[in-house]
Design a protein around this motif. Structure first.
Motif, PDB file in Angstrom:
ATOM      1  N   ASP A  85      -2.618  -7.094   1.672  1.00 24.57           N
ATOM      2  CA  ASP A  85      -3.555  -6.524   2.637  1.00 24.57           C
ATOM      3  C   ASP A  85      -3.068  -5.194   3.197  1.00 24.57           C
ATOM      4  O   ASP A  85      -3.853  -4.243   3.333  1.00 24.57           O
ATOM      5  CB  ASP A  85      -3.792  -7.504   3.796  1.00 24.57           C
ATOM      6  CG  ASP A  85      -4.040  -8.920   3.317  1.00 24.57           C
ATOM      7  OD1 ASP A  85      -3.122  -9.487   2.690  1.00 24.57           O
ATOM      8  OD2 ASP A  85      -5.123  -9.460   3.575  1.00 24.57           O
ATOM      9  N   ILE A  86      -1.784  -5.130   3.544  1.00 27.08           N
ATOM     10  CA  ILE A  86      -1.254  -3.927   4.187  1.00 27.08           C
ATOM     11  C   ILE A  86      -1.350  -2.736   3.241  1.00 27.08           C
ATOM     12  O   ILE A  86      -1.832  -1.650   3.610  1.00 27.08           O
ATOM     13  CB  ILE A  86       0.197  -4.165   4.635  1.00 27.08           C
ATOM     14  CG1 ILE A  86       0.243  -5.248   5.714  1.00 27.08           C
ATOM     15  CG2 ILE A  86       0.818  -2.879   5.153  1.00 27.08           C
ATOM     16  CD1 ILE A  86       1.642  -5.674   6.105  1.00 27.08           C
ATOM     17  N   VAL A  87      -0.886  -2.927   2.012  1.00 24.55           N
ATOM     18  CA  VAL A  87      -0.896  -1.833   1.041  1.00 24.55           C
ATOM     19  C   VAL A  87      -2.324  -1.427   0.701  1.00 24.55           C
ATOM     20  O   VAL A  87      -2.653  -0.232   0.648  1.00 24.55           O
ATOM     21  CB  VAL A  87      -0.137  -2.260  -0.233  1.00 24.55           C
ATOM     22  CG1 VAL A  87      -0.243  -1.177  -1.300  1.00 24.55           C
ATOM     23  CG2 VAL A  87       1.324  -2.544   0.096  1.00 24.55           C
ATOM     24  N   ARG A  88      -3.177  -2.427   0.499  1.00 25.17           N
ATOM     25  CA  ARG A  88      -4.554  -2.123   0.103  1.00 25.17           C
ATOM     26  C   ARG A  88      -5.309  -1.392   1.212  1.00 25.17           C
ATOM     27  O   ARG A  88      -6.130  -0.497   0.947  1.00 25.17           O
ATOM     28  CB  ARG A  88      -5.293  -3.419  -0.252  1.00 25.17           C
ATOM     29  CG  ARG A  88      -6.556  -3.206  -1.066  1.00 25.17           C
ATOM     30  CD  ARG A  88      -6.209  -2.771  -2.469  1.00 25.17           C
ATOM     31  NE  ARG A  88      -7.373  -2.321  -3.226  1.00 25.17           N
ATOM     32  CZ  ARG A  88      -7.315  -1.862  -4.454  1.00 25.17           C
ATOM     33  NH1 ARG A  88      -6.140  -1.780  -5.069  1.00 25.17           N
ATOM     34  NH2 ARG A  88      -8.396  -1.465  -5.087  1.00 25.17           N
ATOM     35  N   THR A  89      -5.059  -1.763   2.451  1.00 22.39           N
ATOM     36  CA  THR A  89      -5.795  -1.182   3.574  1.00 22.39           C
ATOM     37  C   THR A  89      -5.307   0.217   3.907  1.00 22.39           C
ATOM     38  O   THR A  89      -6.105   1.117   4.200  1.00 22.39           O
ATOM     39  CB  THR A  89      -5.680  -2.081   4.806  1.00 22.39           C
ATOM     40  OG1 THR A  89      -6.168  -3.386   4.494  1.00 22.39           O
ATOM     41  CG2 THR A  89      -6.464  -1.520   5.977  1.00 22.39           C
ATOM     42  N   MET A  90      -3.991   0.438   3.847  1.00 20.20           N
ATOM     43  CA  MET A  90      -3.425   1.687   4.347  1.00 20.20           C
ATOM     44  C   MET A  90      -3.369   2.786   3.279  1.00 20.20           C
ATOM     45  O   MET A  90      -3.594   3.960   3.591  1.00 20.20           O
ATOM     46  CB  MET A  90      -2.032   1.426   4.921  1.00 20.20           C
ATOM     47  CG  MET A  90      -2.041   0.454   6.087  1.00 20.20           C
ATOM     48  SD  MET A  90      -0.461   0.292   6.924  1.00 20.20           S
ATOM     49  CE  MET A  90      -0.349   1.876   7.763  1.00 20.20           C
ATOM     50  N   THR A  91      -3.028   2.440   2.057  1.00 19.57           N
ATOM     51  CA  THR A  91      -2.905   3.476   1.021  1.00 19.57           C
ATOM     52  C   THR A  91      -3.667   3.144  -0.248  1.00 19.57           C
ATOM     53  O   THR A  91      -3.795   4.006  -1.123  1.00 19.57           O
ATOM     54  CB  THR A  91      -1.419   3.685   0.650  1.00 19.57           C
ATOM     55  OG1 THR A  91      -0.903   2.477   0.080  1.00 19.57           O
ATOM     56  CG2 THR A  91      -0.601   4.084   1.864  1.00 19.57           C
ATOM     57  N   GLY A  92      -4.151   1.917  -0.402  1.00 21.24           N
ATOM     58  CA  GLY A  92      -4.810   1.515  -1.631  1.00 21.24           C
ATOM     59  C   GLY A  92      -3.875   1.460  -2.818  1.00 21.24           C
ATOM     60  O   GLY A  92      -4.318   1.427  -3.970  1.00 21.24           O
ATOM     61  N   GLY A  93      -2.554   1.462  -2.552  1.00 23.34           N
ATOM     62  CA  GLY A  93      -1.567   1.461  -3.627  1.00 23.34           C
ATOM     63  C   GLY A  93      -1.283   2.836  -4.192  1.00 23.34           C
ATOM     64  O   GLY A  93      -0.510   2.969  -5.144  1.00 23.34           O
ATOM     65  N   ASN A  94      -1.873   3.876  -3.612  1.00 29.11           N
ATOM     66  CA  ASN A  94      -1.653   5.242  -4.084  1.00 29.11           C
ATOM     67  C   ASN A  94      -0.365   5.821  -3.506  1.00 29.11           C
ATOM     68  O   ASN A  94       0.268   5.222  -2.637  1.00 29.11           O
ATOM     69  CB  ASN A  94      -2.848   6.125  -3.708  1.00 29.11           C
ATOM     70  CG  ASN A  94      -4.137   5.634  -4.332  1.00 29.11           C
ATOM     71  OD1 ASN A  94      -4.176   5.295  -5.517  1.00 29.11           O
ATOM     72  ND2 ASN A  94      -5.208   5.594  -3.540  1.00 29.11           N
ATOM     73  N   PHE A  95       0.003   6.994  -4.007  1.00 33.18           N
ATOM     74  CA  PHE A  95       1.178   7.730  -3.529  1.00 33.18           C
ATOM     75  C   PHE A  95       2.470   6.932  -3.696  1.00 33.18           C
ATOM     76  O   PHE A  95       3.374   6.988  -2.862  1.00 33.18           O
ATOM     77  CB  PHE A  95       1.001   8.132  -2.049  1.00 33.18           C
ATOM     78  CG  PHE A  95      -0.370   8.641  -1.726  1.00 33.18           C
ATOM     79  CD1 PHE A  95      -0.853   9.802  -2.312  1.00 33.18           C
ATOM     80  CD2 PHE A  95      -1.198   7.943  -0.856  1.00 33.18           C
ATOM     81  CE1 PHE A  95      -2.134  10.268  -2.029  1.00 33.18           C
ATOM     82  CE2 PHE A  95      -2.471   8.400  -0.568  1.00 33.18           C
ATOM     83  CZ  PHE A  95      -2.936   9.567  -1.150  1.00 33.18           C
ATOM     84  N   GLY A  96       2.541   6.133  -4.772  1.00 29.00           N
ATOM     85  CA  GLY A  96       3.769   5.414  -5.082  1.00 29.00           C
ATOM     86  C   GLY A  96       4.058   4.239  -4.183  1.00 29.00           C
ATOM     87  O   GLY A  96       5.226   3.845  -4.031  1.00 29.00           O
ATOM     88  N   THR A  97       3.024   3.620  -3.581  1.00 27.30           N
ATOM     89  CA  THR A  97       3.242   2.507  -2.655  1.00 27.30           C
ATOM     90  C   THR A  97       2.773   1.163  -3.200  1.00 27.30           C
ATOM     91  O   THR A  97       2.868   0.153  -2.500  1.00 27.30           O
ATOM     92  CB  THR A  97       2.510   2.769  -1.328  1.00 27.30           C
ATOM     93  OG1 THR A  97       1.102   2.908  -1.592  1.00 27.30           O
ATOM     94  CG2 THR A  97       3.026   4.026  -0.663  1.00 27.30           C
ATOM     95  N   SER A  98       2.274   1.114  -4.424  1.00 28.67           N
ATOM     96  CA  SER A  98       1.695  -0.126  -4.932  1.00 28.67           C
ATOM     97  C   SER A  98       2.758  -1.205  -5.092  1.00 28.67           C
ATOM     98  O   SER A  98       3.932  -0.925  -5.373  1.00 28.67           O
ATOM     99  CB  SER A  98       1.010   0.124  -6.275  1.00 28.67           C
ATOM    100  OG  SER A  98       0.312  -1.036  -6.708  1.00 28.67           O
ATOM    101  N   VAL A  99       2.335  -2.453  -4.899  1.00 30.52           N
ATOM    102  CA  VAL A  99       3.194  -3.621  -5.096  1.00 30.52           C
ATOM    103  C   VAL A  99       2.518  -4.545  -6.109  1.00 30.52           C
ATOM    104  O   VAL A  99       1.390  -4.301  -6.530  1.00 30.52           O
ATOM    105  CB  VAL A  99       3.446  -4.355  -3.763  1.00 30.52           C
ATOM    106  CG1 VAL A  99       4.314  -3.532  -2.843  1.00 30.52           C
ATOM    107  CG2 VAL A  99       2.129  -4.716  -3.087  1.00 30.52           C
ATOM    108  N   ILE A 100       3.206  -5.610  -6.486  1.00 36.74           N
ATOM    109  CA  ILE A 100       2.711  -6.453  -7.572  1.00 36.74           C
ATOM    110  C   ILE A 100       1.351  -7.050  -7.250  1.00 36.74           C
ATOM    111  O   ILE A 100       0.441  -7.049  -8.089  1.00 36.74           O
ATOM    112  CB  ILE A 100       3.737  -7.553  -7.889  1.00 36.74           C
ATOM    113  CG1 ILE A 100       4.979  -6.936  -8.537  1.00 36.74           C
ATOM    114  CG2 ILE A 100       3.132  -8.602  -8.824  1.00 36.74           C
ATOM    115  CD1 ILE A 100       6.056  -7.933  -8.864  1.00 36.74           C
ATOM    116  N   ALA A 101       1.188  -7.598  -6.049  1.00 37.64           N
ATOM    117  CA  ALA A 101      -0.081  -8.235  -5.706  1.00 37.64           C
ATOM    118  C   ALA A 101      -1.229  -7.231  -5.742  1.00 37.64           C
ATOM    119  O   ALA A 101      -2.328  -7.531  -6.226  1.00 37.64           O
ATOM    120  CB  ALA A 101       0.008  -8.892  -4.335  1.00 37.64           C
TER     121      ALA A 101
END
Length: 377
Positions: free
Chosen positions: A317-333
């Motif tokens: 939820d945190i990654v998807r809401t704040m950056t959408g996984g862009n800018f090198g922040t994506s995680v496995i889920a």
């Protein structure tokens, strides 16, 4: 019987369920009558048996859309209930009772967890359409793509930092807030983020990290503080690799309250005699904490660490809401969901298998610790 089943099959699914339930109730009435006239020891499980005989066949109809399977399940359950009640007289048949009452839970576990896990594992070795076996190509793709390697590395960073920092801060809060004036108020304030969903917490921290150009008035808390001290506003969520750490702060903020509550309760359970004996031996406050309190609350620390570790591994939820996984922040889920939306079912399943393999050691370690505690008791 065949005519009846054919007629039921032509009805609307809701009417099918109603007709099937009515038929099952009639059968159960006969079964309960037979049970009542049989010698038996007690009737405390009557309602449980009734629920099993009704709900399990209904669930069968919903899952398999087949009245035939529901009839078979109803017959098996009804006959099994009669058999276990008949054998339970004079203290016999307790093993059959145990098996019978564990069957619904085992069935739900099989349908809701085991079968999907097997399907996901198989899908990880298939192509995007799921109709061709491709071996380990999906896993090779993950670990040969820079984005795939970074995704796995980011997840490991999350699980290394978030549990450790959350537990350390929660333990510090538990120690320093304990037995102080206003303890309840402080604990409520620290625990309050736990009442917020990850999406809500992400939106709050989006405002904290919000960026506007130097020529505009800042609405982000961090950038406004920088401006007050004469600095330039920063794009916190765009700067790699620090943006990952800024996202981890959100999980730490949420989970610290959980760690504090668990560890505070554990600290209150430490025998005062041990602390007084250590004090009489001439130890200072830090020595008493490190040599007496920490070993006494070690099981609670393990529970907190493993719980937050699993939450860190599956963070989405945190990654998807704040950056959408862009800018090198994506995680496995997040990447698992992203690949699924791209109709890459095989790669998505491969990410899920990797996530499972990362979670597995933590679960095994926690299970072993629980077993050791039982042996000590």
């Amino acid at each position: 019987m065949t005519v009846f089943l054919t007629w039921v099959g032509t009805l609307h699914p809701i009417l099918q369920a109603i007709v099937v339930v009515a038929a099952f109730l009639a059968v159960i009435g006969l079964i309960l009558f037979l049970i009542d006239i049989a010698p038996r020891s007690g009737r405390m499980y009557t309602w449980i048996r009734l629920a099993m005989c009704v709900l399990v066949p209904v669930v069968t109809v919903v899952l398999f859309n087949s009245v035939w399977w529901a009839v078979v399940v109803a017959a098996v359950i009804g006959g099994g209930m009669f058999l276990l009640d008949y054998r339970s007289r004079n203290g016999k048949g307790y093993f059959i009772q145990l098996v019978a009452f564990m069957t619904p839970a085992a069935l739900l576990l099989l349908i809701g967890l085991i079968l999907p896990s097997i399907q996901t594992f198989v899908a990880s070795f298939m192509n995007a359409a799921g109709n061709e076996f491709v071996g380990v190509d999906n896993f090779v793709w993950i670990f040969t793509q820079p984005d795939g390697v970074r995704t796995v590395a980011n997840t490991i960073v999350w699980v290394l930092i978030a549990p450790t920092v959350s537990t350390a801060i929660g333990l510090a809060y538990a120690v320093f807030i304990d037995k102080t004036r206003g303890e309840k108020v402080y604990k409520v304030l620290v625990f309050m983020p736990m009442a917020i969903s990850f999406v809500g917490a992400s939106i709050i921290w989006n405002f904290v990290y919000a960026y506007r150009g130097p020529e505009f008035q800042q609405i982000g808390l961090l950038n406004q503080i920088l401006v007050w001290f004469g600095g330039e506003p920063q794009q916190w969520l765009l700067t790699e690799p620090w943006n990952t750490f800024f996202l981890i702060v959100v999980l730490i903020w949420v989970q610290t309250g959980f760690a504090m509550v668990i560890l505070s309760a554990a600290i209150k359970g430490v025998p005062m005699e041990q602390l007084e004996a250590a004090e009489l031996d001439g130890t200072n406050a830090w020595q008493r904490f490190w040599n007496v309190t920490v070993p006494a609350i070690r099981p609670a620390i393990i529970v907190v660490l493993t719980t937050i570790s699993i939450a860190s591994l599956k963070v989405f939820d945190i990654v998807r809401t704040m950056t959408g996984g862009n800018f090198g922040t994506s995680v496995i889920a997040n990447e698992m969901y992203t690949q699924f939306t791209k109709f890459e079912a095989g790669r998505s399943a491969a990410f899920a298998v990797i996530l499972f393999l990362l979670v597995l050691p933590i679960v095994i370690y926690n299970a072993r610790q629980i077993r050791k505690q039982k042996e000590i008791r």
